[in-house]
Design a protein around this motif. Sequence first.
Motif, PDB file in Angstrom:
ATOM      1  N   TYR A  44       0.840  -1.206   0.000  1.00 39.23           N
ATOM      2  CA  TYR A  44       0.000   0.000   0.000  1.00 39.23           C
ATOM      3  C   TYR A  44       0.868   1.247   0.000  1.00 39.23           C
ATOM      4  O   TYR A  44       0.617   2.215  -0.751  1.00 39.23           O
ATOM      5  CB  TYR A  44      -0.929  -0.034   1.217  1.00 39.23           C
ATOM      6  CG  TYR A  44      -1.748   1.235   1.381  1.00 39.23           C
ATOM      7  CD1 TYR A  44      -2.882   1.453   0.601  1.00 39.23           C
ATOM      8  CD2 TYR A  44      -1.366   2.196   2.314  1.00 39.23           C
ATOM      9  CE1 TYR A  44      -3.633   2.618   0.754  1.00 39.23           C
ATOM     10  CE2 TYR A  44      -2.115   3.351   2.466  1.00 39.23           C
ATOM     11  CZ  TYR A  44      -3.250   3.563   1.693  1.00 39.23           C
ATOM     12  OH  TYR A  44      -3.977   4.721   1.853  1.00 39.23           O
ATOM     13  N   LEU A  45       1.903   1.267   0.818  1.00 39.35           N
ATOM     14  CA  LEU A  45       2.805   2.431   0.896  1.00 39.35           C
ATOM     15  C   LEU A  45       3.540   2.655  -0.426  1.00 39.35           C
ATOM     16  O   LEU A  45       3.713   3.796  -0.882  1.00 39.35           O
ATOM     17  CB  LEU A  45       3.812   2.236   2.033  1.00 39.35           C
ATOM     18  CG  LEU A  45       3.210   2.243   3.462  1.00 39.35           C
ATOM     19  CD1 LEU A  45       4.298   1.914   4.456  1.00 39.35           C
ATOM     20  CD2 LEU A  45       2.606   3.620   3.760  1.00 39.35           C
ATOM     21  N   ILE A  85       2.523   1.825  -3.486  1.00 40.83           N
ATOM     22  CA  ILE A  85       1.590   2.328  -4.504  1.00 40.83           C
ATOM     23  C   ILE A  85       1.293   3.803  -4.294  1.00 40.83           C
ATOM     24  O   ILE A  85       1.274   4.599  -5.240  1.00 40.83           O
ATOM     25  CB  ILE A  85       0.281   1.499  -4.470  1.00 40.83           C
ATOM     26  CG1 ILE A  85       0.588   0.066  -4.935  1.00 40.83           C
ATOM     27  CG2 ILE A  85      -0.783   2.135  -5.332  1.00 40.83           C
ATOM     28  CD1 ILE A  85      -0.579  -0.867  -4.757  1.00 40.83           C
ATOM     29  N   ASN A  86       1.089   4.206  -3.065  1.00 32.72           N
ATOM     30  CA  ASN A  86       0.728   5.606  -2.775  1.00 32.72           C
ATOM     31  C   ASN A  86       1.936   6.535  -2.938  1.00 32.72           C
ATOM     32  O   ASN A  86       1.747   7.724  -3.258  1.00 32.72           O
ATOM     33  CB  ASN A  86       0.169   5.724  -1.355  1.00 32.72           C
ATOM     34  CG  ASN A  86      -1.259   5.203  -1.287  1.00 32.72           C
ATOM     35  OD1 ASN A  86      -2.205   5.844  -1.734  1.00 32.72           O
ATOM     36  ND2 ASN A  86      -1.426   3.995  -0.744  1.00 32.72           N
ATOM     37  N   LEU A  87       3.127   6.051  -2.680  1.00 35.18           N
ATOM     38  CA  LEU A  87       4.301   6.904  -2.839  1.00 35.18           C
ATOM     39  C   LEU A  87       4.692   6.999  -4.295  1.00 35.18           C
ATOM     40  O   LEU A  87       5.321   7.972  -4.700  1.00 35.18           O
ATOM     41  CB  LEU A  87       5.451   6.352  -1.992  1.00 35.18           C
ATOM     42  CG  LEU A  87       5.250   6.441  -0.475  1.00 35.18           C
ATOM     43  CD1 LEU A  87       6.399   5.748   0.237  1.00 35.18           C
ATOM     44  CD2 LEU A  87       5.161   7.903  -0.031  1.00 35.18           C
TER      45      LEU A  87
END
Length: 242
Positions: free
Chosen positions: A237-238, A240-242
Motif C-alpha cells: 500500500y505504501l 503504490i501511494n508513494l
Amino acid sequence: MGKDECKTMLDALNKVTACYRHLVTALGSTSDSQNLREELKKTRKKAQELAVANRTKLTALLKDKSISKDDRAEYERLWVLFTSSMELLEVDMKRSLEIGQDFPLKVPTRHLIQTGMTGSTTTVAARAMSVQNMKYEADANIDTVDLRELETEIAQVDQMMEEMEMKVQVAPWAVEAKQEAGAELKSTVSVGNSSVGVISICEEEPKETVEGENGTMKIFAGIIFTAVLLIAGILGYLVINL
C-alpha cells in the motif's frame, strides 16, 4: 548352598578386581610409590586366588549332569559374570604393566604425571582385602622384579581363560538376564511407591506432551504467517501511494 557360595565367592572377586582397578589409576601419578606397587602386587595375587577358587567351583557344578535346568541356568549366568570379571582383571593387569614400564619408581618426582589423584590408597586396598596397617620393606629391584612377575601372571591369567573356554562352553548370548535392561538405574532412582508413581507418570507423559507441543507450534506458525501477510500488505500500500 552351592549357588549362595558361588555368589559370595564371585562378589569377593568383583570387590578385589574393583580395588585393583582403583589402584591402577594412581600409577604414574604423584600418588605413585613403592607402597602402591606392593599393594597392587598383593591385590592382583588375591584376585588370582579368588579366580582359581571361582573357576574350580563353577566348573565342577556346570559339569554335574544331575543338577536341575534352573540351577544350570543360574550357574551359567554366574559363569558369564565370572569370565567378564576375569577379562577386566586381565585388561587392568596389562595396563598396570604398560604404565609401570613407562613410569619406573627410580625417577625424580617431577617426571610423574598429574592425574588428580592425591593422598594414600591404602584405605581402599585394606578394606577390599581385610588388611590393616600394611607396611612394606624396600626392595632395590622392585621395578624389574615386579614387572617380570606381572608379565608371568598375565600369561597365567590368559592361559587360565583359554582353559576355561575349553572346559566349559557357555555362550554369553545364550544366557538370559534376570533383570530387564536399565533395572538397576530404575531401582536407584525409585525410592518408595511415590517414586514409582513419578516414573509411571513420566513414562506416560511423552505422547501428550508431543501432541501439545505440535498444537502450539501450529498456532505459532499461523500467527507468524498472518503477521507476514499483514506487513506485506502494508508495504504494498505504501509503495503504490508513494
